[in-house]
Design an enzyme around this catalytic site. Sequence first.
Site: not given
Ligand SMILES: [Zn+2]
Length: 307
Positions: A127, A166, A164, A245
């Site tokens: 991120h 995200h 991931d 995740d």
């Molecule tokens: Zn993540």
Amino acid sequence: MTTVIISHPDCLLHDMGQGHPECPQRLSAIQDQLIASGLDMVLRHVEAPLAERQHLELVHDPDYIDRIFQAAPAAGAQVQIDPITIMNEHTLNAALRAAGSGIVAVDMLMSKKVSNAFCNVRPPGHHAQRDEAMGFCFFNNVAIAAAYALERYRLERVAIADFDVHHGNGTEDIFQEDARVLYCSTFQHPFYPYTGTEPTTDHIVNVPLPVATKDAAFQQAIIDRWLPPLNAFKPQLILISAGFDAHIEDDMAGLALTEQSYEWVTRQIKNIAEKYAQGRIVSFLEGGYALSALGRSVAAHISVLSE
Ligand SMILES: [Zn+2]
């Protein structure tokens, strides 16, 4: 195949406070599972060096790097970079170790000392944008390694595979204009950080997945959306943003994968690496917050890397 695990005790000292899901116990859960599964015995272990400023500057603005160094708090204090991204006195060193793990991994692969690498480090990185920390991330570890491989070893094509849950908005931000990097990402959508929805270029492949996606649909999406561009790109090195995740036991998000998908997707990536990249893979721990599922998923991932 020899697989190296790169980590450092400093990565256990970065602590964002009681109850924070991105906690030091994540690394211990992984290490414990590697020992319990017997995998640990066949792995090499190397301590991550501190990344140098010149490495950070490959992808981050100098002003931003100054801001993070200046924000590092005194012993016993904490600094909020955003509501969920917090520095303690050890965070800067941990972040430099996490970034440094990718540098030594690329060096070891390019000098043929090992076949592939798993960086068991935190804080995670995908991120982190050119000039902004967010979502538990300070420096973009996978992007720094990609830029370092392009610069130091004059590679022309590096692929980043990010599973991931995200979207890796930081990695996309950094390589938006750089077609030497193919970025392939699967992620839950709509979900934090609510990016990855813009029309993309040939070298940015975003694959949003609806809530409750299970193994079969995830694997079909990889077959349909990742493998064709990866085969066309013929990467000379593959980096993985390995977040776990999307596991069904992980409450952070709402996908429903099992460790079987992590084993499967690792095998697909490894096949591509063996075809075009002399097997070279550097995998970085990103997310994964259900400790038991995290340990089992990383063990599944590493069992394929090391076989
Ligand atoms: Zn993540």
